[in-house]
Scaffold this motif. Structure first.
Motif, PDB file in Angstrom:
ATOM      1  N   LEU A  57       0.893  -1.084  -0.121  1.00 16.35           N
ATOM      2  CA  LEU A  57      -0.025  -0.143  -0.062  1.00 16.35           C
ATOM      3  C   LEU A  57       0.852   1.305   0.103  1.00 16.35           C
ATOM      4  CD1 LEU A  57      -2.636  -0.931   2.742  1.00 16.35           C
ATOM      5  CD2 LEU A  57      -2.743  -1.251   0.027  1.00 16.35           C
ATOM      6  N   ASN A  58       1.922   1.058   0.762  1.00 16.05           N
ATOM      7  CA  ASN A  58       2.958   2.105   0.562  1.00 16.05           C
ATOM      8  C   ASN A  58       4.335   1.625   0.872  1.00 16.05           C
ATOM      9  OD1 ASN A  58       4.022   4.999   0.916  1.00 16.05           O
ATOM     10  ND2 ASN A  58       3.530   4.855   2.946  1.00 16.05           N
ATOM     11  N   GLN A  59       5.146   1.845  -0.223  1.00 10.66           N
ATOM     12  CA  GLN A  59       6.584   1.494  -0.108  1.00 10.66           C
ATOM     13  C   GLN A  59       7.267   2.541  -0.417  1.00 10.66           C
ATOM     14  OE1 GLN A  59       9.260  -0.293   0.587  1.00 10.66           O
ATOM     15  NE2 GLN A  59       9.656  -1.968  -1.069  1.00 10.66           N
ATOM     16  N   VAL A  60       8.166   2.905   0.361  1.00  9.78           N
ATOM     17  CA  VAL A  60       8.992   3.843   0.034  1.00  9.78           C
ATOM     18  C   VAL A  60      10.461   3.715  -0.592  1.00  9.78           C
ATOM     19  CG1 VAL A  60      10.176   6.102   1.232  1.00  9.78           C
ATOM     20  CG2 VAL A  60       8.076   5.373   2.085  1.00  9.78           C
ATOM     21  N   VAL A  61      10.916   4.380  -1.576  1.00 15.02           N
ATOM     22  CA  VAL A  61      12.231   4.225  -1.976  1.00 15.02           C
ATOM     23  C   VAL A  61      13.043   5.636  -2.071  1.00 15.02           C
ATOM     24  CG1 VAL A  61      11.101   2.344  -3.535  1.00 15.02           C
ATOM     25  CG2 VAL A  61      11.505   4.779  -4.466  1.00 15.02           C
ATOM     26  N   HIS A  62      14.283   5.372  -2.125  1.00 21.75           N
ATOM     27  CA  HIS A  62      15.090   6.684  -2.573  1.00 21.75           C
ATOM     28  C   HIS A  62      15.622   6.545  -3.752  1.00 21.75           C
ATOM     29  CE1 HIS A  62      18.683   5.109  -0.063  1.00 21.75           C
ATOM     30  NE2 HIS A  62      19.287   5.433  -1.181  1.00 21.75           N
ATOM     31  N   PHE A  63      16.169   7.795  -4.417  1.00 20.86           N
ATOM     32  CA  PHE A  63      17.013   7.824  -5.326  1.00 20.86           C
ATOM     33  C   PHE A  63      17.722   9.103  -5.619  1.00 20.86           C
ATOM     34  CE2 PHE A  63      12.841   9.271  -6.915  1.00 20.86           C
ATOM     35  CZ  PHE A  63      13.150  10.356  -7.727  1.00 20.86           C
ATOM     36  N   ASP A  64      18.970   9.141  -6.258  1.00 21.36           N
ATOM     37  CA  ASP A  64      19.511  10.171  -6.511  1.00 21.36           C
ATOM     38  C   ASP A  64      19.644  10.946  -8.054  1.00 21.36           C
ATOM     39  OD1 ASP A  64      20.463  10.391  -3.807  1.00 21.36           O
ATOM     40  OD2 ASP A  64      22.133   8.907  -4.409  1.00 21.36           O
ATOM     41  N   VAL A  65      19.700  12.190  -8.057  1.00 20.66           N
ATOM     42  CA  VAL A  65      19.617  12.449  -9.108  1.00 20.66           C
ATOM     43  C   VAL A  65      20.682  13.757  -9.289  1.00 20.66           C
ATOM     44  CG1 VAL A  65      17.393  12.040 -10.131  1.00 20.66           C
ATOM     45  CG2 VAL A  65      17.535  14.107  -8.921  1.00 20.66           C
ATOM     46  N   SER A  66      21.314  14.307 -10.601  1.00 20.55           N
ATOM     47  CA  SER A  66      21.992  15.224 -10.575  1.00 20.55           C
ATOM     48  C   SER A  66      21.258  16.424 -10.204  1.00 20.55           C
ATOM     49  CB  SER A  66      22.874  15.456 -11.911  1.00 20.55           C
ATOM     50  OG  SER A  66      21.766  15.423 -12.985  1.00 20.55           O
ATOM     51  N   ALA A  67      22.233  17.703  -9.714  1.00 24.43           N
ATOM     52  CA  ALA A  67      21.583  18.965  -9.109  1.00 24.43           C
ATOM     53  C   ALA A  67      20.850  19.530 -10.058  1.00 24.43           C
ATOM     54  CB  ALA A  67      22.502  19.629  -8.727  1.00 24.43           C
ATOM     55  N   GLU A  68      21.229  19.538 -11.563  1.00 24.74           N
ATOM     56  CA  GLU A  68      20.602  20.246 -12.523  1.00 24.74           C
ATOM     57  C   GLU A  68      19.266  19.498 -13.117  1.00 24.74           C
ATOM     58  OE1 GLU A  68      23.821  17.789 -14.650  1.00 24.74           O
ATOM     59  OE2 GLU A  68      23.379  19.020 -12.921  1.00 24.74           O
ATOM     60  N   THR A  69      18.996  18.214 -12.672  1.00 21.80           N
ATOM     61  CA  THR A  69      17.897  17.665 -13.224  1.00 21.80           C
ATOM     62  C   THR A  69      16.460  18.221 -12.664  1.00 21.80           C
ATOM     63  OG1 THR A  69      19.017  15.481 -12.901  1.00 21.80           O
ATOM     64  CG2 THR A  69      16.476  15.545 -13.049  1.00 21.80           C
ATOM     65  N   LYS A  70      15.513  18.365 -13.839  1.00 22.65           N
ATOM     66  CA  LYS A  70      14.376  18.902 -13.722  1.00 22.65           C
ATOM     67  C   LYS A  70      13.297  17.883 -13.379  1.00 22.65           C
ATOM     68  CE  LYS A  70      15.059  22.934 -16.912  1.00 22.65           C
ATOM     69  NZ  LYS A  70      14.640  23.523 -17.877  1.00 22.65           N
ATOM     70  N   ILE A  71      13.017  17.939 -12.222  1.00 22.18           N
ATOM     71  CA  ILE A  71      11.787  16.798 -11.581  1.00 22.18           C
ATOM     72  C   ILE A  71      10.476  17.110 -12.272  1.00 22.18           C
ATOM     73  CG2 ILE A  71      10.747  15.990  -9.505  1.00 22.18           C
ATOM     74  CD1 ILE A  71      13.669  14.872  -9.882  1.00 22.18           C
ATOM     75  N   GLY A  72       9.978  18.318 -12.039  1.00 17.86           N
ATOM     76  CA  GLY A  72       8.851  18.410 -12.273  1.00 17.86           C
ATOM     77  C   GLY A  72       7.610  17.766 -11.802  1.00 17.86           C
ATOM     78  N   ASP A  73       6.549  17.472 -12.434  1.00 17.29           N
ATOM     79  CA  ASP A  73       5.486  16.625 -12.096  1.00 17.29           C
ATOM     80  C   ASP A  73       5.718  15.158 -12.265  1.00 17.29           C
ATOM     81  OD1 ASP A  73       3.253  15.691 -10.940  1.00 17.29           O
ATOM     82  OD2 ASP A  73       1.919  16.525 -12.516  1.00 17.29           O
ATOM     83  N   LEU A  74       6.999  14.593 -11.441  1.00 24.98           N
ATOM     84  CA  LEU A  74       7.457  13.281 -11.630  1.00 24.98           C
ATOM     85  C   LEU A  74       6.363  12.443 -11.350  1.00 24.98           C
ATOM     86  CD1 LEU A  74      10.131  11.728 -12.346  1.00 24.98           C
ATOM     87  CD2 LEU A  74      10.395  11.814  -9.909  1.00 24.98           C
TER      88      LEU A  74
END
Length: 247
Positions: A57-74
Protein backbone atom coordinates in the motif's frame (compact mmCIF):
# COMPACT_ATOMS: atom_id res chain seq x y z
CA UNK A 1 19.95 15.50 -4.89
CA UNK A 2 18.11 12.75 -3.06
CA UNK A 3 14.38 12.07 -3.08
CA UNK A 4 11.97 9.76 -1.31
CA UNK A 5 9.25 8.35 -3.55
CA UNK A 6 6.14 6.64 -2.17
CA UNK A 7 4.70 3.93 -4.40
CA UNK A 8 1.97 1.28 -4.25
CA UNK A 9 1.83 -2.02 -6.10
CA UNK A 10 -0.06 -5.23 -6.56
CA UNK A 11 2.66 -7.85 -6.25
CA UNK A 12 0.83 -10.65 -8.08
CA UNK A 13 2.81 -10.38 -11.33
CA UNK A 14 6.22 -9.80 -9.73
CA UNK A 15 8.92 -11.90 -8.11
CA UNK A 16 9.08 -9.47 -5.22
CA UNK A 17 10.56 -6.00 -4.90
CA UNK A 18 14.29 -6.55 -5.34
CA UNK A 19 15.97 -6.93 -8.73
CA UNK A 20 16.76 -10.56 -9.64
CA UNK A 21 18.28 -12.29 -12.63
CA UNK A 22 15.73 -13.66 -15.10
CA UNK A 23 12.68 -12.58 -13.07
CA UNK A 24 10.46 -9.51 -13.28
CA UNK A 25 10.51 -7.36 -10.13
CA UNK A 26 8.95 -4.07 -9.04
CA UNK A 27 12.34 -2.44 -8.53
CA UNK A 28 13.40 -3.25 -12.09
CA UNK A 29 10.23 -1.75 -13.58
CA UNK A 30 10.48 1.38 -11.43
CA UNK A 31 14.17 1.92 -12.19
CA UNK A 32 13.48 1.70 -15.91
CA UNK A 33 10.59 4.17 -15.70
CA UNK A 34 12.60 6.70 -13.67
CA UNK A 35 15.60 6.40 -15.99
CA UNK A 36 13.41 6.96 -19.03
CA UNK A 37 11.72 10.07 -17.65
CA UNK A 38 14.79 11.65 -16.05
CA UNK A 39 17.08 10.70 -18.96
CA UNK A 40 19.80 9.34 -16.72
CA UNK A 41 20.43 6.01 -15.05
CA UNK A 42 18.46 5.88 -11.83
CA UNK A 43 18.76 3.15 -9.19
CA UNK A 44 16.32 2.97 -6.29
CA UNK A 45 16.76 1.66 -2.75
CA UNK A 46 13.59 0.43 -1.05
CA UNK A 47 12.58 0.61 2.59
CA UNK A 48 12.57 -3.18 2.59
CA UNK A 49 12.11 -6.23 0.41
CA UNK A 50 8.71 -7.73 -0.28
CA UNK A 51 8.60 -11.35 -1.44
CA UNK A 52 6.98 -12.73 -4.57
CA UNK A 53 3.24 -11.99 -4.52
CA UNK A 54 3.34 -9.57 -1.57
CA UNK A 55 1.65 -6.21 -2.10
CA UNK A 56 2.48 -2.69 -0.94
CA UNK A 57 0.00 0.00 0.00
CA UNK A 58 2.97 2.24 0.69
CA UNK A 59 6.55 1.37 -0.20
CA UNK A 60 9.16 4.12 0.13
CA UNK A 61 12.26 4.24 -2.06
CA UNK A 62 15.09 6.73 -2.38
CA UNK A 63 17.04 7.69 -5.48
CA UNK A 64 19.62 10.29 -6.47
CA UNK A 65 19.68 12.63 -9.46
CA UNK A 66 22.10 15.32 -10.58
CA UNK A 67 21.55 18.83 -9.23
CA UNK A 68 20.47 20.23 -12.59
CA UNK A 69 17.76 17.59 -13.14
CA UNK A 70 14.28 18.99 -13.63
CA UNK A 71 11.93 16.83 -11.60
CA UNK A 72 8.70 18.55 -12.58
CA UNK A 73 5.48 16.60 -11.98
CA UNK A 74 7.37 13.33 -11.63
CA UNK A 75 4.55 11.23 -10.15
CA UNK A 76 2.21 12.19 -12.98
CA UNK A 77 4.86 11.35 -15.57
CA UNK A 78 5.68 8.05 -13.90
CA UNK A 79 2.05 7.02 -13.74
CA UNK A 80 1.73 7.64 -17.47
CA UNK A 81 4.29 4.91 -18.25
CA UNK A 82 4.21 2.56 -15.25
CA UNK A 83 2.02 -0.55 -15.62
CA UNK A 84 -1.43 -0.45 -14.06
CA UNK A 85 -0.33 -2.51 -11.04
CA UNK A 86 2.25 0.07 -9.86
CA UNK A 87 1.51 3.68 -8.93
CA UNK A 88 3.71 6.61 -7.92
CA UNK A 89 1.97 8.48 -5.12
CA UNK A 90 4.17 11.18 -3.60
CA UNK A 91 7.65 12.65 -3.99
CA UNK A 92 9.70 14.47 -1.34
CA UNK A 93 13.17 16.00 -1.29
CA UNK A 94 15.25 14.63 1.61
CA UNK A 95 18.64 15.04 3.23
CA UNK A 96 21.53 13.75 1.12
CA UNK A 97 22.34 11.02 3.65
CA UNK A 98 18.71 9.92 4.15
CA UNK A 99 18.32 6.20 3.42
CA UNK A 100 14.90 4.70 2.76
CA UNK A 101 15.94 1.43 4.37
CA UNK A 102 18.09 2.43 7.32
CA UNK A 103 16.40 5.69 8.32
CA UNK A 104 13.00 4.06 8.91
CA UNK A 105 11.97 3.95 12.57
CA UNK A 106 8.79 1.92 12.07
CA UNK A 107 7.29 -0.40 9.47
CA UNK A 108 3.68 -1.56 9.43
CA UNK A 109 2.10 -4.52 7.65
CA UNK A 110 -1.42 -5.82 7.09
CA UNK A 111 -2.41 -9.46 6.58
CA UNK A 112 -5.88 -10.11 5.16
CA UNK A 113 -7.98 -13.25 5.64
CA UNK A 114 -11.47 -13.96 4.34
CA UNK A 115 -13.50 -17.01 5.32
CA UNK A 116 -16.09 -17.17 2.54
CA UNK A 117 -15.27 -17.60 -1.13
CA UNK A 118 -15.05 -14.23 -2.86
CA UNK A 119 -13.81 -13.95 -6.46
CA UNK A 120 -12.93 -10.29 -5.93
CA UNK A 121 -10.36 -11.19 -3.26
CA UNK A 122 -8.37 -13.67 -5.35
CA UNK A 123 -4.62 -12.89 -4.97
CA UNK A 124 -5.48 -10.15 -2.47
CA UNK A 125 -6.59 -12.05 0.64
CA UNK A 126 -6.10 -15.55 2.08
CA UNK A 127 -9.19 -17.77 1.99
CA UNK A 128 -9.27 -19.70 5.29
CA UNK A 129 -12.50 -21.63 5.90
CA UNK A 130 -12.09 -23.01 9.39
CA UNK A 131 -13.59 -21.20 12.43
CA UNK A 132 -11.17 -19.09 14.46
CA UNK A 133 -11.09 -17.83 18.03
CA UNK A 134 -10.15 -14.21 17.30
CA UNK A 135 -10.12 -13.30 20.99
CA UNK A 136 -7.44 -15.93 21.65
CA UNK A 137 -5.43 -14.70 18.65
CA UNK A 138 -5.53 -11.20 20.08
CA UNK A 139 -4.23 -12.54 23.39
CA UNK A 140 -1.19 -13.85 21.52
CA UNK A 141 -0.66 -10.32 20.21
CA UNK A 142 -0.10 -9.17 23.79
CA UNK A 143 2.62 -11.81 24.12
CA UNK A 144 4.52 -10.73 21.00
CA UNK A 145 4.32 -7.05 22.02
CA UNK A 146 6.46 -7.83 25.05
CA UNK A 147 8.72 -10.30 23.21
CA UNK A 148 12.09 -9.48 21.60
CA UNK A 149 13.78 -12.51 19.99
CA UNK A 150 11.83 -13.87 17.01
CA UNK A 151 14.26 -16.47 15.69
CA UNK A 152 11.48 -19.09 15.78
CA UNK A 153 9.52 -17.05 13.20
CA UNK A 154 12.42 -16.24 10.87
CA UNK A 155 13.43 -18.00 7.69
CA UNK A 156 16.51 -20.11 8.33
CA UNK A 157 19.95 -19.23 6.98
CA UNK A 158 19.22 -15.50 6.85
CA UNK A 159 22.13 -13.07 6.92
CA UNK A 160 21.27 -11.09 10.07
CA UNK A 161 23.31 -10.20 13.14
CA UNK A 162 20.44 -10.83 15.55
CA UNK A 163 16.76 -11.78 15.65
CA UNK A 164 15.56 -8.98 17.93
CA UNK A 165 12.54 -6.93 16.87
CA UNK A 166 10.54 -4.42 18.88
CA UNK A 167 6.83 -4.84 18.21
CA UNK A 168 4.98 -1.54 18.63
CA UNK A 169 1.49 -2.73 17.74
CA UNK A 170 -0.17 -6.07 16.95
CA UNK A 171 -3.90 -6.77 16.71
CA UNK A 172 -6.55 -8.75 14.87
CA UNK A 173 -9.57 -6.83 13.65
CA UNK A 174 -12.82 -8.06 12.11
CA UNK A 175 -13.61 -5.83 9.14
CA UNK A 176 -16.40 -6.20 6.55
CA UNK A 177 -16.42 -9.97 6.83
CA UNK A 178 -12.63 -10.20 6.76
CA UNK A 179 -9.98 -10.69 9.43
CA UNK A 180 -7.15 -8.17 9.34
CA UNK A 181 -3.90 -8.58 11.23
CA UNK A 182 -2.09 -5.29 11.82
CA UNK A 183 1.50 -5.31 13.04
CA UNK A 184 4.14 -2.58 13.40
CA UNK A 185 7.76 -2.89 14.51
CA UNK A 186 11.16 -1.27 14.21
CA UNK A 187 12.22 -4.15 11.91
CA UNK A 188 11.01 -7.52 10.65
CA UNK A 189 12.89 -10.71 9.83
CA UNK A 190 12.50 -12.54 6.53
CA UNK A 191 9.28 -14.51 6.52
CA UNK A 192 8.46 -13.35 10.05
CA UNK A 193 4.94 -12.00 9.56
CA UNK A 194 3.72 -14.92 7.46
CA UNK A 195 5.10 -17.38 10.06
CA UNK A 196 3.59 -15.31 12.86
CA UNK A 197 0.15 -15.39 11.23
CA UNK A 198 0.46 -19.13 10.54
CA UNK A 199 1.26 -19.78 14.20
CA UNK A 200 -1.60 -17.57 15.39
CA UNK A 201 -3.99 -19.51 13.15
CA UNK A 202 -2.99 -22.70 14.98
CA UNK A 203 -3.96 -20.92 18.17
CA UNK A 204 -7.24 -19.67 16.69
CA UNK A 205 -8.13 -23.21 15.61
CA UNK A 206 -7.42 -24.57 19.09
CA UNK A 207 -4.51 -26.72 17.92
CA UNK A 208 -2.19 -25.00 20.41
CA UNK A 209 -2.79 -22.88 23.52
CA UNK A 210 -1.17 -19.68 24.75
CA UNK A 211 1.43 -21.58 26.75
CA UNK A 212 2.36 -23.52 23.60
CA UNK A 213 2.55 -20.26 21.66
CA UNK A 214 4.95 -18.76 24.18
CA UNK A 215 7.00 -21.97 24.25
CA UNK A 216 7.40 -21.75 20.46
CA UNK A 217 8.85 -18.25 20.81
CA UNK A 218 11.13 -19.38 23.62
CA UNK A 219 12.35 -22.39 21.61
CA UNK A 220 13.88 -20.32 18.77
CA UNK A 221 13.18 -23.24 16.41
CA UNK A 222 11.36 -22.39 13.15
CA UNK A 223 10.24 -26.00 12.69
CA UNK A 224 8.10 -25.77 15.85
CA UNK A 225 6.14 -22.71 14.66
CA UNK A 226 3.20 -22.68 12.27
CA UNK A 227 3.46 -22.80 8.50
CA UNK A 228 4.08 -19.71 6.42
CA UNK A 229 0.74 -18.42 5.15
CA UNK A 230 0.40 -17.41 1.47
CA UNK A 231 2.13 -14.25 0.30
CA UNK A 232 -0.90 -12.75 -1.43
CA UNK A 233 -2.57 -11.84 1.87
CA UNK A 234 0.33 -9.64 2.98
CA UNK A 235 0.63 -5.89 2.43
CA UNK A 236 3.41 -3.47 3.34
CA UNK A 237 1.24 -0.72 4.78
CA UNK A 238 3.34 2.16 6.08
CA UNK A 239 6.88 3.32 6.85
CA UNK A 240 7.66 6.08 9.34
CA UNK A 241 10.78 8.28 9.22
CA UNK A 242 12.09 11.01 11.51
CA UNK A 243 10.78 14.39 10.39
CA UNK A 244 14.28 15.80 10.07
CA UNK A 245 15.11 13.61 7.03
CA UNK A 246 12.77 15.77 4.92
CA UNK A 247 13.74 19.15 3.50
Amino acid sequence: MRYFLEISYDGTAYHGWQIQNNALTVQEVLNEALSTILRQEVSTIGSGRTDKGVHALNQVVHFDVSAETKIGDLCHKLNSILPSDISANELARVQEEANARFAAVSRSYLYRIHQKKNPFLVNRSYLFHRPLNVEMMNESCEIIKRWMDFESLSKVHTDVNHFNCEIFDARWQEYNGELHFHVSANRFLRGMIRAMVGTMLLLGEGKINLDNFEAILEGRDRTKAGRSVPAHGLYLKDIIYPKDVYL
